[in-house]
Write an enzyme that holds these catalytic residues in place. Structure first.
Site, PDB file in Angstrom:
ATOM      1  N   HIS A   1       0.827  -1.135   0.111  1.00 20.32           N
ATOM      2  CA  HIS A   1      -0.081   0.134  -0.048  1.00 20.32           C
ATOM      3  C   HIS A   1       0.670   1.136  -0.053  1.00 20.32           C
ATOM      4  O   HIS A   1       0.369   2.249  -0.616  1.00 20.32           O
ATOM      5  CB  HIS A   1      -0.893   0.020   1.315  1.00 20.32           C
TER       6      HIS A   1
ATOM      7  N   SER B   1      -3.078  -7.841   3.054  1.00 21.09           N
ATOM      8  CA  SER B   1      -3.101  -7.819   4.435  1.00 21.09           C
ATOM      9  C   SER B   1      -3.658  -9.010   5.319  1.00 21.09           C
ATOM     10  O   SER B   1      -3.507  -9.195   5.985  1.00 21.09           O
ATOM     11  CB  SER B   1      -4.375  -6.628   4.921  1.00 21.09           C
TER      12      SER B   1
ATOM     13  N   LYS C   1     -18.026  -5.784   8.758  1.00 24.56           N
ATOM     14  CA  LYS C   1     -16.683  -6.635   8.667  1.00 24.56           C
ATOM     15  C   LYS C   1     -16.011  -6.708   9.945  1.00 24.56           C
ATOM     16  O   LYS C   1     -16.032  -5.509  10.858  1.00 24.56           O
ATOM     17  CB  LYS C   1     -15.915  -5.792   7.557  1.00 24.56           C
TER      18      LYS C   1
ATOM     19  N   ARG D   1      -2.252  -6.167  -8.554  1.00 27.67           N
ATOM     20  CA  ARG D   1      -1.301  -7.294  -8.221  1.00 27.67           C
ATOM     21  C   ARG D   1      -1.484  -8.055  -9.206  1.00 27.67           C
ATOM     22  O   ARG D   1      -1.458  -7.941 -10.460  1.00 27.67           O
ATOM     23  CB  ARG D   1      -1.425  -7.503  -6.715  1.00 27.67           C
TER      24      ARG D   1
HETATM   25  O1  PNS Z   1      -8.675  -3.038   0.908  1.00 26.52           O
HETATM   26  P1  PNS Z   1      -9.579  -3.280  -0.018  1.00 26.52           P
HETATM   27  O2  PNS Z   1     -10.555  -4.469   0.477  1.00 26.52           O
HETATM   28  O3  PNS Z   1      -9.087  -3.452  -1.157  1.00 26.52           O
HETATM   29  O4  PNS Z   1     -10.714  -2.327  -0.221  1.00 26.52           O
HETATM   30  C1  PNS Z   1     -11.872  -2.352  -1.126  1.00 26.52           C
HETATM   31  C2  PNS Z   1     -12.401  -1.031  -1.181  1.00 26.52           C
HETATM   32  C3  PNS Z   1     -12.565  -0.022   0.054  1.00 26.52           C
HETATM   33  C4  PNS Z   1     -11.657  -0.189  -2.317  1.00 26.52           C
HETATM   34  C5  PNS Z   1     -13.742  -1.415  -1.618  1.00 26.52           C
HETATM   35  O5  PNS Z   1     -14.657  -2.110  -0.850  1.00 26.52           O
HETATM   36  C6  PNS Z   1     -14.932  -0.009  -1.517  1.00 26.52           C
HETATM   37  O6  PNS Z   1     -14.703   1.014  -2.206  1.00 26.52           O
HETATM   38  N1  PNS Z   1     -15.916  -0.204  -0.779  1.00 26.52           N
HETATM   39  C7  PNS Z   1     -16.932   0.923  -0.640  1.00 26.52           C
HETATM   40  C8  PNS Z   1     -18.278   0.443  -1.290  1.00 26.52           C
HETATM   41  C9  PNS Z   1     -18.319   0.569  -2.546  1.00 26.52           C
HETATM   42  O7  PNS Z   1     -18.315   1.889  -3.182  1.00 26.52           O
HETATM   43  N2  PNS Z   1     -18.274  -0.326  -3.272  1.00 26.52           N
HETATM   44  C10 PNS Z   1     -18.218  -0.005  -4.926  1.00 26.52           C
HETATM   45  C11 PNS Z   1     -19.234  -0.174  -5.846  1.00 26.52           C
HETATM   46  S1  PNS Z   1     -20.160  -1.891  -5.842  1.00 26.52           S
END
Ligand code: PNS
Length: 164
Positions: free
Chosen positions: A17, A129, A41, A90
């Site tokens: 990150h 993570s 979560k 990735r």
């Molecule tokens: O650390 P991660 O799990 O890769 O993060 C994922 C993240 C936070 C980028 C994603 O889950 C997110 O943006 N969640 C908020 C809900 C949302 O806007 N989802 C996208 C449209 S379905």
């Protein structure tokens, strides 16, 4: 002014990150690192702890701001006048999930929000993570994955019995 967002759970923030954030900050006027609070979560670190760890690592970088959000990323972005999402890509396994999110975010923002992908650094291609938490829980070596400061937070969390 070009304002971009790099979002994630950062539970905890890894060297992968950190690498993407540093590179992304060079491409934009302002980069908001948005820490997700998903109420459904279970996290290793609380929202405050995750936000604090990210803030500490970038406290000296003037165009990086750290904030938290709940709900849809696009709503958070509208509130913060940002229209660019930066995501790290990735291995091939990320591809489908990332495209799904990029299309959804574009659609639900009426095409106002664009996503750009930065390739993860070679040494972090397979870092997540989830892997870090697994190694930590089994008392493995964390220095390849975490900055010293974050590693200390993880070790403190483990020794406080905060994680089972
Ligand atoms: O650390 P991660 O799990 O890769 O993060 C994922 C993240 C936070 C980028 C994603 O889950 C997110 O943006 N969640 C908020 C809900 C949302 O806007 N989802 C996208 C449209 S379905």
């Amino acid at each position: 002014m070009r304002v971009a967002v790099y979002s994630g759970s950062f539970d905890p923030i890894t060297k992968g990150h950190v690498d993407i954030i540093k590179r992304a900050a060079k491409l934009t006027d302002k980069l908001i690192v948005a820490v997700l609070n998903n109420v459904n979560k279970k996290y290793m670190f609380s929202l405050d702890e995750r936000e604090e760890m990210v803030s500490e690592l970038f406290k000296d970088v003037s165009n990086i701001e750290v904030k938290s959000f709940e709900g849809l990323l696009v709503n958070f972005m509208r509130e913060n006048r940002a229209n660019l999402i930066i995501r790290g890509l990735r291995a091939v396994s990320d591809y489908e999930y990332e495209l799904t999110m990029a299309f959804a975010n574009s659609e639900i923002s009426d095409e106002e929000i664009e996503t750009i992908f930065l390739p993860a650094a070679k040494q972090y291609m397979y870092l997540s993570s989830t892997v870090v938490r697994e190694v930590a829980l089994n008392r493995g070596k964390l220095s390849p994955y975490l900055d010293k400061y974050v590693e200390e937070k993880v070790l403190a969390k483990l020794s406080s019995g905060g994680v089972k």
